[in-house]
Design an enzyme around this catalytic site. Sequence first.
Site, PDB file in Angstrom:
ATOM      1  CD  GLU A 150      -6.478 -14.658  12.457  1.00 27.00           C
ATOM      2  OE1 GLU A 150      -6.245 -13.574  11.900  1.00 27.00           O
ATOM      3  OE2 GLU A 150      -5.609 -15.387  12.933  1.00 27.00           O
ATOM      4  CE  LYS A 170       1.573 -15.129  14.287  1.00 25.97           C
ATOM      5  NZ  LYS A 170       0.134 -15.207  14.501  1.00 25.97           N
TER       6      LYS A 170
HETATM    7  N1  PSU Z   1      -2.154 -17.333  12.849  1.00 31.18           N
HETATM    8  C1  PSU Z   1      -1.652 -17.755  11.655  1.00 31.18           C
HETATM    9  N2  PSU Z   1      -1.292 -16.777  10.747  1.00 31.18           N
HETATM   10  C2  PSU Z   1      -1.451 -15.427  11.003  1.00 31.18           C
HETATM   11  C3  PSU Z   1      -1.983 -15.004  12.269  1.00 31.18           C
HETATM   12  C4  PSU Z   1      -2.321 -16.007  13.151  1.00 31.18           C
HETATM   13  O1  PSU Z   1      -1.505 -18.963  11.405  1.00 31.18           O
HETATM   14  O2  PSU Z   1      -1.138 -14.598  10.145  1.00 31.18           O
HETATM   15  C5  PSU Z   1      -2.175 -13.512  12.563  1.00 31.18           C
HETATM   16  C6  PSU Z   1      -3.257 -13.298  13.613  1.00 31.18           C
HETATM   17  O3  PSU Z   1      -4.218 -12.429  13.044  1.00 31.18           O
HETATM   18  C7  PSU Z   1      -2.566 -12.656  14.786  1.00 31.18           C
HETATM   19  C8  PSU Z   1      -1.506 -11.858  14.070  1.00 31.18           C
HETATM   20  O4  PSU Z   1      -3.427 -11.861  15.554  1.00 31.18           O
HETATM   21  O5  PSU Z   1      -1.033 -12.835  13.110  1.00 31.18           O
HETATM   22  C9  PSU Z   1      -0.440 -11.361  15.020  1.00 31.18           C
HETATM   23  O6  PSU Z   1       0.136 -10.212  14.474  1.00 31.18           O
HETATM   24  P1  PSU Z   1       1.040  -9.250  15.406  1.00 31.18           P
HETATM   25  O7  PSU Z   1       2.204 -10.113  15.810  1.00 31.18           O
HETATM   26  O8  PSU Z   1       1.444  -8.093  14.519  1.00 31.18           O
HETATM   27  O9  PSU Z   1       0.182  -8.832  16.562  1.00 31.18           O
END
Ligand code: PSU
Length: 303
Positions: free
Chosen positions: A23, A157
């Site tokens: 990604e 996360k």
């Molecule tokens: N994993 C990481 N760092 C990130 C992400 C994932 O180590 O920045 C990103 C991914 O793209 C995931 C996004 O889909 O964070 C989630 O964002 P949100 O909580 O706004 O859906």
Amino acid sequence: MSTHVSEEVREALYEGRPLVALESTIIAHGLPRPRNLAVARELEQLVRDGGAVPATVAVLDGTARIGLDEAALARIAEDPAVRKLGHRDLAPALAAGATGATTVSATARLADSAGLRVFATGGLGGVHREWTLTQDESADLRLLAQVGITVVCAGVKSILDVPATLQRLETLGVTVVGYGTDRFPGFYLPSSGEPVDWTVHSPEEVARVMRARDELGGPRSALVVGRPVETDRQLDPALHDRVLAEGLAEARDKGVTGQAVTPFLLAFLTTRTEGASLEANLAAVRGNVALAARIAAADRAAR
Ligand code: PSU
Ligand code: MN
């Protein structure tokens, strides 16, 4: 065509070689510049070292790209105007000719449509703490209930409500296995403390799960492989808990909402741990990417 598969990725698909999707939101919005570009290149190299072809995904000038060349990778890493695109943002971004980095949800959707079977990231999005007030749940979860891709991650996360996220994954019918562990990983930490029902120990074992799922047929959904970060590379748990509490409080005080929440908290942790959280995040991502390449190879060999 609004989707473009790079020549290298197209050939690999045609020849049946192992591929790993990566990604781009982690590059554009999850890591500080200029380190992010070096990391983007390093992750692609890790896939190659593992005998697979990397396919970083992003949207450039209204074209969804599966497999980026050097110039495209640099643009995603360096251009501050690059947007963050979840899967619901893809259609308007393509229509408007926009440029954006793809989250787990958008990447999984595009990679799956192109025929890729394995995807690596750091940590999935999930249910945010204070969900009862904000209803903030990452679109990653629901999308993963709709595509038959295997996602290698270090759990979700740790800024999130991990038990609630695991509950949602169960409700949505997304398979979760621990890689060499019976605990769901904790992103910056090897364990979130939450149990997982299934443990696998090798890329071949993951490939067998993928094959069994394919043979079952029926509704498609993702296989989440949770790989713990190495203990000697984790973020100090006490520091993690303290700084995260401060970050959550600051996000609330500043009224940070929506798509900005995750990048805000990741950046806050990086600054307040003097880079220690960044190193743990990178260690987790590197390990996930290397494992994803081995899984893609084992999946290939088994078919
Ligand atoms: N994993 C990481 N760092 C990130 C992400 C994932 O180590 O920045 C990103 C991914 O793209 C995931 C996004 O889909 O964070 C989630 O964002 P949100 O909580 O706004 O859906
Ligand atoms: Mn969100």
